[in-house]
Structures are given as structure tokens and as C-alpha cells.
Design an enzyme around this catalytic site. Structure first.
Site, PDB file in Angstrom:
ATOM      1  N   CYS A 163       0.942  -1.467  -0.052  1.00  0.00           N
ATOM      2  CA  CYS A 163      -0.204  -0.531  -0.120  1.00  0.00           C
ATOM      3  C   CYS A 163       1.169   1.596  -0.178  1.00  0.00           C
ATOM      4  O   CYS A 163      -0.203   2.711  -0.018  1.00  0.00           O
ATOM      5  CB  CYS A 163      -1.335   0.690   1.057  1.00  0.00           C
ATOM      6  SG  CYS A 163      -2.258  -1.104   0.502  1.00  0.00           S
TER       7      CYS A 163
ATOM      8  N   HIS B  71      -9.312   5.277  -0.803  1.00  0.00           N
ATOM      9  CA  HIS B  71      -7.454   4.878  -0.362  1.00  0.00           C
ATOM     10  C   HIS B  71      -7.571   3.418  -1.533  1.00  0.00           C
ATOM     11  O   HIS B  71      -7.549   2.171  -1.386  1.00  0.00           O
ATOM     12  CB  HIS B  71      -7.639   4.358   0.761  1.00  0.00           C
ATOM     13  CG  HIS B  71      -6.318   3.553   0.651  1.00  0.00           C
ATOM     14  ND1 HIS B  71      -4.909   3.733   0.318  1.00  0.00           N
ATOM     15  CD2 HIS B  71      -5.827   2.183   1.634  1.00  0.00           C
ATOM     16  CE1 HIS B  71      -3.979   2.575   1.327  1.00  0.00           C
ATOM     17  NE2 HIS B  71      -4.947   2.052   1.637  1.00  0.00           N
TER      18      HIS B  71
END
Lengths: 383, 383
Positions: free
Chosen positions: B83, B332
Site C-alpha cells: 500500500c 484508498h
């Protein structure tokens, strides 16, 4: 840019490593490269892999290898450029040192492909093609390369048998390489008898699905002799790209990314094709070898196959290729192959290639290609 | 290293882009960033993505985006750090310019996550954990973060409700961001009423699964004013790593990679925490926000939640965070989030943040975190 050199190399044998995990292979190659450099610590680790997520359910790979190789905390990033990932990771490592951000870094190419049934691997490899416009139609890289090989045969009037020298040479060169997957010779008859994968591409035109990892340690050329009495200089490092699909290209038999990447590298190094002593090219299929020789300007267009038939690619020829077996016989763990090429080029330049050692060898090219030559990463190495 | 500046930024709205492909998003953000920089060509493109292979069957992504954005032939490589990929891609782009290898490059973070059922996405995200020792047991990131949040609550004696300010602030800041996914306010009661995902983590503790792409154009600081009258300087760019798994860590409530990455960045920039005007932190879960504030030395250990409760993280507070909505409310799209953070920081530093504009803002941090904070990439930006 400050000049960068290779001060250590390491590799695992290529093969079907059912008893070793992705991390085992990556750590083994990394530690071997550090041992070769006589160090036990690096400032950063870059990992090249194409399929660690798809085949091993492992992203965040560089962080994993950094931790398990014993370098907690260091910078670690994964680089992907399809089957050129193993060259691309050395490119990024070179930028990290050339910029001055780091002093000593390791680049490791890692792939583990044999834990899955072959159809799953074929589908994973197809992610290097255009997912929406090519792969969605079920195309495979064997099929795409078969299209090119057939077109080549028709346009230039040659036969399947004419491609045999690429395979014979690769297997011959792998015989004395303890890290190679296939260490047995093959004959033209073996080649002609080998079963078809996608006509006219047979098993023996193709590089194998396999596992392996290779690593190189880089530092600034200025400091290289602190670590090694045989450093090898990176004279050039250049990436170029092309369309992913074959359809938009003016001529599918011209590898523009290979041409552009090689010529950028020639310009960086101030060298010409005639200066190159050997060429670790990306022989994923025999047709790729022929077209790479042409795009890198070692053979005229349409003459790549003849170049091989005339013996120029052998160890005693004017441009030895795949001197330790290439993707065909050393093996092609895809995201690691480009790093293996650089390891092998360094061994040649250090005079450590054993029975495969080339005479008078001072400058070599290692070239890693991804997709249908949609990306090419070229390194020129020299002593 | 030669200094590097941001001369252009671009982004797509974050959301469920069922009508746009991975390539559409990447090309849109890339072209927007180039338009912002007033240029139509770059020397290289770096693409950050964690899941393009697993969720969209597309590797070789950087080459694809380079071709479709209209830059045939240029260098193009994909960078992956779970991420943190969206921060990592800017790190590599910065190295490419700092080294002198390229003059003008674009870094684009891209993720498309909503074309698959949620269990498939959850499994794909779990590839950021240790595949053999964690993910194989069925652990998810919601579950791992729930372990941390419960431990935090027990050790430091706080309640679920104490985490609400992170969520309220993020949603408040997203209201005026046209690129944000969730532009509505939430209350403490909404937070308390939100359904559990993995007790004590609820839906509102968590950032959403979504699609998006963001891009930044970099060039040498020396030449930045040729392209932009509002260039933003990259004062520091630093990556650090930790173990993938929680088990080997001395204290699971200490994010060592965040600490190390932030402090390397402070050292590069010659700055201290007190010099920082705002902090685009990685609020994937509320507990990650609290622990990031502590590891980056803005709050004492165990005081991250209280720091938020005292209002310091709001736009008028002493350290505004997630000023355009953060991962929680802007959204996100994992491999793009780190690039969004840098785009948003640049907007603040240029004075282009509209209703969210901070007063007197000269230096900001954008920090992208991957796995269980196993990798952190920190950029300090300034004008």
C-alpha cells in the site's frame, strides 16, 4: 551521474525448487552476492519479480527479502517490467547509487513458477500482454511468438530447421554451467523431433518454466576497489518501451524497444556494435533471438537466423550469445532472468566463466526483454 | 544528489469507476499532471500499483500507460511496495531525476479495485502480509489492525469512541475536495453506530475499497521555474522497512519503519517535527493514524489518540492531518494513495487547496505506509 560498478554476484541453481520458497531463493542469491562482495550489509535492496503476487500470493516482496536476508530497516522496493523485471531491478539499483542516495545496494531478481499447474502459469505470463485487447482473447506468449516466427519464415524464406543453431548453442553453453537447468547437448534432429507447442514453435524453441534467483551488489565506481579487486563497470543502463500489443506496430518483425534501448546504451557508453565482445540476449524463444540480433544491429534485417547459422553466435564466433546457456538452457525464471544475465556477464568479464570463458573479453551486453518486446532493458558492462 | 521539484500534479476522482479501465485512470491522471506542468512529453514514466496483476490481470503496467498516454519509446517501470506503492513510485522517480539520468519524469499511482467481489480484494490485499506465515492462516488486514487497536485500547486505557476524531476530521476535510469519495460529514454517534468489520474495527475506522489514479511531474529544482512559477521542492525522500509479520516485533504498537523513514527524511531535510506544518499520514485505519503520529514523533507513545482528541489534527490545529480527506474519506485506491497524498500536499503548498487551504503553510510531510507498517515512504515537501 556518478559511475557505478558491480562488486558482487550471486545466484541459485535454476530448476524446479519444490523444497524452497520464494523467500528462500531470494535470500540465498542475495547472501551469495554479498559474500562474493565480502560484505554483510547493504544500504538498500531492490527486488525484481514479475509474478510473485500472481503465483506465490506475495507482494511487498522486497521488504520480505530485506528482512529475511538480515537487513532490517533498509530501503526496499520491488520493480516490475514483465519478463524484463530482472534487468529493470538493476536499472533502479544503478539509479540509487548513481544519484548518491545510497553507497552500496543489492538488486535481486526472483521468480518461483513451478508450484502451480502450467495453465495457471501461462495465464499469469499473459498479464505481460494487453489485458483488455490481447490476453482477454486467450492469446498466449507461445502463440504470439509463433505468429512472428511464421511471418519471419515466410517473409525471409527460411525453415524451422534454420532456427536450430540458437538451441544447440544454448544447450552447449549450459553444459559446464553448474547453475543451468538443462546441461545436456541437443542436435538438429532433436530440435526437429521436438513436440509442437504452437506451430511452428516447439518445446525446444521455448525457454522453460522454472524457479531461481540471482543478485548483484552495486557501489560507486570510485569506491569499488575497496570491496573488490575485480569490479565490473556499468558502462550503460537504458530502458525503452513499445506498444504492448502487436497490432499497432508498423512491422511486427521489428523490435523497436530493443533497438531504442540498445542505442541509448551505445550512446551512454560511447560504443558501437563492433566494440561488443558478447551479447547475453533474451532468448525466450528462438525467434526472439533472431529479432534481437537484428534490432541491436548485429545482423541486417532478415539475417538474424543466418547470422546464427554462420556460427557467429558460438563461443569462438564474432558475437557469442547466451554464453552460460541463456534463457533456453540455463532457464527462464522470468523476473530473475535479466539479473542472471548480468551475473553471467560479470563472470565472463572477471574471467570466471570456467569452460565457457571467452578469450579477450572486455565488453559485454546483457539485455532483458518483456512482453512482445514491449520493454527492453540493456546494460553494457566492461572492465 | 541534485535537488528535485514537483512541477505538475494531476488526479482522477476517487470512487467506483466501473466505466473506466485501469489504463483509463492511469492515462487520465498522467495527462492531467502534464497539462498542469504545461508540457506534453516526459523522459520517463514510473507507475506505482500494488494489485494491477492480481485484480486486473495486468502486469507490464508502466509500459502500457506510457504507450496509451502518448509517450512511445520512453523508459517505463512499475514500482511495488504494497500500500506504499504510491509513495514508492515518487521515490524512484526522484532518484531518476536526482541521478541526472532524466530531466523530466512522471510518477503515476494507479489502482482499480472494484471490478471484483470483496472477498477477492481482501485476499489480494493480504499479499502484503507474509504469505507463508500470516496470510496462509487466513488473516486479513482488518483483523491484524483490530489486534493492534484492541491492544492499544487495553494498554493505554481508551475507548472506541476516542478514535472518532480521526474519522470526523477526515470526512470534514473531504467535503470540499471534488476528488474525494466520501464528501459528507460524520458524527461521533455515526462512528459508534457503524457496523463492525473486525471488533473493535468498524466500517468507519476503515478506508474504502475504490479506484483512482494520481500523478506528479518531477524535474530538477534548477530547471523547475522553466515549467512552473509555483514549483514545490522535494526536501526529503526516504524509505524504511520492518518485518512483514507482527510476531517478530518487540512491540507491535511501535511502527519502526515509520519512525526510521520519518527520521531519515528529517535528517535529509535538516528539519525537526516542530518545523512541519501538516502531515498527510496513512490513515488506512484509525489505529494506523494514532501509531503514525507517535512513530513520527508528533505525539508521545500512547498519546496519538489524545493528540487527535485535543483537536491538534484539525485544519486550525497545530498539526493538521489528511487535509483533503485522507485515505478514510478521499479514499484508498491502495497503490495510488501515496501519490494522492503528494498531489494534495503540493496543492496546499501552492495555496490551491480551496476551502481546505491551511494558513501559513510552507512545509508538509506525505507518508505512505504498506503492510502492517512493514514499509514506509516519507516525502517532505516545501516552498
Amino acid at each position: 551521474m556518478r559511475p557505478v560498478s558491480v562488486i558482487g554476484v550471486g545466484q541459485t541453481p535454476v530448476g524446479e525448487h519444490w523444497a524452497k520458497s520464494l523467500r528462500d531463493l531470494g535470500v540465498e542469491a542475495t547472501r551469495a552476492a554479498l559474500a562474493d562482495a565480502g560484505i554483510d550489509r547493504v544500504d538498500a535492496l531492490f527486488a525484481g519479480s514479475m509474478l510473485s503476487g500472481l503465483l506465490c500470493q506475495q507482494e511487498n516482496l522486497a521488504t520480505l527479502i530485506a528482512a529475511f536476508a538480515g537487513f532490517p530497516g533498509i530501503e526496499a522496493l520491488k520493480i516490475e517490467a514483465a519478463c524484463a523485471s530482472g534487468g529493470a531491478v538493476v536499472r533502479v539499483a544503478q539509479l540509487a547509487v548513481a544519484s548518491g542516495a545510497h553507497e552500496v545496494v543489492v538488486a535481486v531478481g526472483i521468480e518461483k513458477m513451478t508450484d502451480l499447474a502450467i495453465d495457471g502459469v501461462t495465464a499469469a505470463l499473459a498479464t505481460a500482454a494487453d489485458a483488455d485487447y490481447e490476453a482477454a482473447h486467450g492469446v498466449t506468449f507461445s502463440a504470439l511468438n509463433a505468429l512472428l516466427m511464421r511471418l519471419y519464415m515466410e517473409r525471409y524464406g527460411c525453415q524451422r530447421a534454420d532456427f536450430a543453431p540458437f538451441v544447440i548453442t544454448a544447450h552447449e553453453n549450459a553444459r559446464a554451467n553448474p547453475y543451468a537447468m538443462f546441461r545436456e547437448s541437443v542436435t538438429t534432429q532433436d530440435f526437429l523431433d521436438s513436440p509442437m507447442v504452437a506451430d511452428p514453435i516447439s518445446i525446444l524453441d521455448s525457454s522453460p518454466v522454472c524457479d531461481g534467483a540471482a543478485a548483484v551488489v552495486l557501489c560507486s565506481t570510485e569506491r569499488a576497489r575497496e570491496f573488490s579487486d575485480r569490479p565490473v563497470r556499468i558502462l550503460a543502463s537504458a530502458t525503452a518501451t513499445d506498444t504492448l500489443g502487436l497490432a499497432p506496430r508498423k512491422d511486427p518483425l521489428w523490435f523497436q524497444a530493443v533497438y531504442e534501448s540498445t542505442h541509448r546504451a551505445y550512446r551512454q557508453a560511447g560504443l558501437r556494435p563492433a566494440d561488443i565482445d558478447f551479447f547475453e540476449l533474451h532468448d525466450a524463444f528462438t525467434i526472439v533471438s533472431a529479432l534481437s540480433l537484428e534490432a541491436a544491429c548485429f545482423a541486417e534485417r532478415g539475417q538474424g537466423v543466418r547470422f546464427a547459422q554462420e556460427g557467429h553466435i558460438q563461443r569462438e564466433g564474432k558475437l557469442p550469445i547466451c554464453t552460460r546457456g541463456g534463457l533456453k538452457a540455463r532457464g527462464h525464471p522470468v523476473g530473475a532472468s535479466g539479473t542472471y544475465q548480468i551475473v553471467e556477464a560479470v563472470q565472463q568479464l572477471r574471467g570466471e566463466a570456467g569452460e565457457n570463458q571467452l578469450a579477450d573479453c572486455r565488453i559485454g551486453i546483457a539485455q532483458s526483454v518483456g512482453g512482445m518486446a514491449s520493454v527492453a532493458v540493456t546494460h553494457i558492462l566492461g572492465v
